[in-house]
Scaffold this motif. Structure first.
Motif, PDB file in Angstrom:
ATOM      1  N   GLY A   1       0.814  -1.216   0.000  1.00  0.00           N
ATOM      2  CA  GLY A   1       0.000   0.000   0.000  1.00  0.00           C
ATOM      3  C   GLY A   1       0.843   1.259   0.000  1.00  0.00           C
ATOM      4  O   GLY A   1       0.563   2.208  -0.735  1.00  0.00           O
ATOM      5  N   TYR A   2       1.897   1.279   0.818  1.00  0.00           N
ATOM      6  CA  TYR A   2       2.785   2.448   0.846  1.00  0.00           C
ATOM      7  C   TYR A   2       3.513   2.620  -0.485  1.00  0.00           C
ATOM      8  O   TYR A   2       3.741   3.748  -0.938  1.00  0.00           O
ATOM      9  CB  TYR A   2       3.790   2.323   1.993  1.00  0.00           C
ATOM     10  N   LYS A   3       3.882   1.507  -1.103  1.00  0.00           N
ATOM     11  CA  LYS A   3       4.531   1.589  -2.416  1.00  0.00           C
ATOM     12  C   LYS A   3       3.561   2.158  -3.459  1.00  0.00           C
ATOM     13  O   LYS A   3       3.958   2.979  -4.299  1.00  0.00           O
ATOM     14  CB  LYS A   3       5.009   0.203  -2.843  1.00  0.00           C
TER      15      LYS A   3
ATOM     16  N   SER B   1       5.325   8.698   2.118  1.00  0.00           N
ATOM     17  CA  SER B   1       4.919   7.329   1.768  1.00  0.00           C
ATOM     18  C   SER B   1       6.144   6.445   1.585  1.00  0.00           C
ATOM     19  O   SER B   1       6.160   5.280   2.006  1.00  0.00           O
ATOM     20  CB  SER B   1       4.077   7.338   0.488  1.00  0.00           C
ATOM     21  N   TYR B   2       7.172   6.998   0.948  1.00  0.00           N
ATOM     22  CA  TYR B   2       8.415   6.247   0.742  1.00  0.00           C
ATOM     23  C   TYR B   2       9.076   5.917   2.084  1.00  0.00           C
ATOM     24  O   TYR B   2       9.581   4.803   2.285  1.00  0.00           O
ATOM     25  CB  TYR B   2       9.369   7.062  -0.128  1.00  0.00           C
ATOM     26  N   ILE B   3       9.064   6.870   3.002  1.00  0.00           N
ATOM     27  CA  ILE B   3       9.640   6.641   4.335  1.00  0.00           C
ATOM     28  C   ILE B   3       8.886   5.531   5.063  1.00  0.00           C
ATOM     29  O   ILE B   3       9.485   4.689   5.743  1.00  0.00           O
ATOM     30  CB  ILE B   3       9.606   7.947   5.154  1.00  0.00           C
ATOM     31  N   MET B   4       7.564   5.490   4.888  1.00  0.00           N
ATOM     32  CA  MET B   4       6.750   4.495   5.583  1.00  0.00           C
ATOM     33  C   MET B   4       6.984   3.085   5.058  1.00  0.00           C
ATOM     34  O   MET B   4       6.714   2.106   5.765  1.00  0.00           O
ATOM     35  CB  MET B   4       5.271   4.861   5.471  1.00  0.00           C
TER      36      MET B   4
ATOM     37  N   THR C   1       6.889   8.372  16.027  1.00  0.00           N
ATOM     38  CA  THR C   1       7.200   9.109  14.798  1.00  0.00           C
ATOM     39  C   THR C   1       6.357   8.615  13.631  1.00  0.00           C
ATOM     40  O   THR C   1       5.745   9.403  12.903  1.00  0.00           O
ATOM     41  CB  THR C   1       8.694   8.964  14.448  1.00  0.00           C
ATOM     42  N   TYR C   2       6.293   7.303  13.448  1.00  0.00           N
ATOM     43  CA  TYR C   2       5.593   6.746  12.295  1.00  0.00           C
ATOM     44  C   TYR C   2       4.074   6.764  12.483  1.00  0.00           C
ATOM     45  O   TYR C   2       3.331   6.859  11.507  1.00  0.00           O
ATOM     46  CB  TYR C   2       6.111   5.340  12.010  1.00  0.00           C
TER      47      TYR C   2
ATOM     48  N   THR D   1      15.357   8.120   8.498  1.00  0.00           N
ATOM     49  CA  THR D   1      14.049   8.771   8.370  1.00  0.00           C
ATOM     50  C   THR D   1      14.169  10.286   8.490  1.00  0.00           C
ATOM     51  O   THR D   1      13.596  11.035   7.693  1.00  0.00           O
ATOM     52  CB  THR D   1      13.092   8.247   9.453  1.00  0.00           C
ATOM     53  N   PHE D   2      14.925  10.748   9.480  1.00  0.00           N
ATOM     54  CA  PHE D   2      15.038  12.185   9.724  1.00  0.00           C
ATOM     55  C   PHE D   2      15.869  12.871   8.635  1.00  0.00           C
ATOM     56  O   PHE D   2      15.616  14.035   8.301  1.00  0.00           O
ATOM     57  CB  PHE D   2      15.627  12.426  11.111  1.00  0.00           C
TER      58      PHE D   2
END
Length: 335
Positions: free
Chosen positions: A93-95, A132-135, A148-149, A302-303
């Motif tokens: 889904g995130y992809k 979305s890519y980070i997730m 954070t997420y 992530t940061f």
């Protein structure tokens, strides 16, 4: 990729070992069950019948115990498969979200728009696409339960809800963007639920509502608290700046509704408010990580990625001369 394979093999091994131990325990307990001894000295008919019945009972117990082990193994295997299936679907889904937001940019760019308008569109899709890519990585490495997420999931959920409202008010829209918002709505709810409740939907200590209330209180407290270092002070200042612009835009929306302005004008203000809201939450996430001295960690990917996205969007604001705040042409093309 190798780390993921090792984690997967380890999890399968643990499940199999636990299930096998359960089966062995049942078999062992059955073997240790006392078997009555038949007396050798002229037994009576009643004692022979009683001993025979006990032997039948023990044989039935042994048969039952031997069949429980495979059932436990099967049950544990099914649970493991369900958990892995949920994980794979939320990652997919995130992809899909990332790909759809990038497709929105490509679709808009294909319309031969002006350079400033194209930059404004970039600011629209860079934030949700980047988040979305980070997730994707967060879901792969089982980090959805991190504050954070969970905050990022809720930010994207808010972005999709307001985005759908903008499309409705504007009376039309980019079909790819509609699909992106719908997928975002579905997947961020799932991602947030798995973060709160666990992939098994049982391991969480709070309900989704309790966690949401805690998150809101924590965010408000974090914004109002003093920065703990110079990096935190910079992010805190930027957060307050964007948040104040967001409040001004909210005021414009309220005044537009009260004056019965055209729905397209309200949609435009709501689109700007939406993007300012997402940007403010992204910068606050960096401020929160700076307070905890997380930015200096070697694993703080992530940061680092958040920094790049925020820098890109704020840079566009400076280049376009209003970018996120007044992207009239860009909004018309994107929506």
């Amino acid at each position: 990729m190798m780390n993921m394979m090792m984690k997967l093999i380890s999890l399968i091994s643990v499940v199999l070992i636990l299930a096998t131990n359960g089966a062995v325990a049942f078999h062992t307990s059955s073997r240790l069950a006392p078997i009555p001894q038949v007396q050798q000295t002229s037994p009576s008919f009643r004692s022979i019948v009683t001993s025979s019945n006990k032997l039948r009972s023990n044989a039935a117990a042994i048969k039952t115990a031997s069949s429980v082990g495979p059932l436990m193994l099967s049950s544990s295997g099914e649970d493991f498969c369900k958990i892995q299936g949920r994980k794979k679907r939320v990652i997919l889904g995130y992809k899909a979200m990332t790909a759809l937001y990038i497709a929105v940019f490509l679709y808009s760019a294909s319309k031969s728009v002006a350079a400033n308008t194209l930059l404004a569109i970039t600011s629209y899709v860079a934030m949700p696409a980047g988040l979305s890519y980070i997730m994707i990585s967060a879901a792969k490495h089982d980090r959805l339960g991190s504050d954070t997420y969970k905050r990022i999931n809720l930010s994207l959920l808010e972005y999709a809800v307001l985005g759908c409202s903008v499309i409705k008010l504007s009376g039309g829209g980019n079909p790819i963007l509609k699909a992106a918002y719908i997928i975002t709505l579905i997947n961020t709810i799932k991602g947030y639920a798995y973060g709160v409740l666990g992939l098994d939907k049982k391991s969480g200590s709070d309900t989704m509502l309790q966690d949401f209330i805690k998150g809101v209180k924590s965010t408000i407290k974090g914004i109002c608290s003093d920065p703990k270092n110079m990096k935190s002070f910079g992010y805190w200042s930027a957060t307050l700046m964007v948040a104040s612009m967001k409040l001004f835009k909210l005021k414009d929306i309220i005044l537009a509704v009260q004056s019965s302005a055209a729905s397209k004008d309200i949609a435009m203000s709501l689109a700007r408010f939406n993007r300012l809201s997402l940007l403010a939450l992204m910068i606050y996430t960096l401020k929160d990580s700076a307070d905890g001295d997380l930015l200096s960690l070697s694993s703080a990917t992530t940061f680092i990625q958040l920094n790049y996205v925020c820098a890109l969007v704020l840079g566009i604001v400076g280049v376009v001369g209003g970018g996120v705040m007044s992207p009239l042409g860009g909004a018309n093309v994107a929506f």
